[in-house]
Design an enzyme around this catalytic site. Structure first.
Site: not given
Length: 261
Positions: A182-184, A189
């Site tokens: 996951f990322c922003t 991701c």
């Protein structure tokens, strides 16, 4: 009053006319009074824009008229003031730099898990096959320090180009588990998920739309803290409101970095 609509979006798709497209998008964005950043590369498009809601939605409608971007999905949030200082449209080698040939738009997207399914898995403590879930934060260390999922794995990278090396060092710890990167907003991701699958990590999913879409869909369940964003708001709470933060002084000011997802 929250009158400024902020959108984040990206899509991996082949682009062979970036220079021409740059001039068109720049002209349309400026005419609409928008501010933010759009990056174009052979692998796709990456953007963060803000402005009056009607202007933002009109710009998106024009962008989606191009069949390459017809299914472009956005993450939305609102702010009382304009979080960007200018409008930039740039052509780059990659829409998010990894320095690794992981993304081939014609090969399709990385497999993903949506926010509702992920929340259900986290509620029950395992995926639908009963496997342990590893939440892998692919963001930079100073972003992670602002907030992340409970129990998330964090390799303390300072920039995304360090992710391939970090994977090499930690890959064995992921074997036999369901890894959710996951990322922003989804772009880092997704690249990370593709790379991990290339490197033999079998069960890897990206969080569709990243933390921002998760907040938009289910709120802050299983998340602690805020989500760092690369604009004047600095960080968003799980209700997507801007929050005063103690964000690290290391946060980039470079406009190219101000578009990270």
């Amino acid at each position: 009053m929250q009158e400024i609509l902020n959108i984040a979006a990206y899509k991996f798709v082949g682009i062979d006319d970036a220079s021409m497209l740059r001039e068109d998008l720049r002209s349309r964005a400026l005419s609409a009074g928008l501010m933010g950043t759009i990056l174009l590369a052979p692998e796709g498009i990456n953007l963060f824009l803000a402005g009056a809601a009607e202007a933002v939605r009109g710009f998106l409608a024009g962008l989606r008229a191009d069949e390459r971007f017809a299914d472009l999905e956005t993450k939305e949030s609102w702010s009382a003031t304009q979080p960007f200082r200018r409008m930039l449209v740039k052509c780059k080698r990659e829409i998010i730099r990894m320095d690794h040939p992981a993304i081939q738009p014609a090969a399709g997207r990385a497999p993903g898990v949506d926010a509702l399914t992920l929340k259900r898995w986290l509620d029950q403590g395992h995926d639908d096959a009963g496997k342990q879930i590893v939440m892998l934060d692919t963001r930079n260390a100073f972003e992670v320090d602002e907030g992340t999922f409970e129990g998330a794995v964090d390799w303390r990278i300072d920039k995304f180009t360090q992710f391939p090396q970090a994977l090499e060092e930690h890959r064995e710890a992921l074997v036999g588990k369901t890894v959710v990167s996951f990322c922003t907003g989804g772009i880092r991701c997704e690249k990370a998920a593709i790379l991990m699958r290339e490197e033999g990590v079998a069960d890897v999913l990206q969080l569709e739309g990243g933390i921002l879409k998760y907040f938009e869909t289910v709120g802050g369940a299983h998340y602690r803290g805020d989500c760092f964003v690369f604009d004047g708001r600095r960080a968003l709470a799980p209700d997507l409101s801007a929050r005063s933060t103690h964000a690290s002084a290391r946060a980039p000011e470079d406009p190219d970095l101000a578009i990270k997802h």
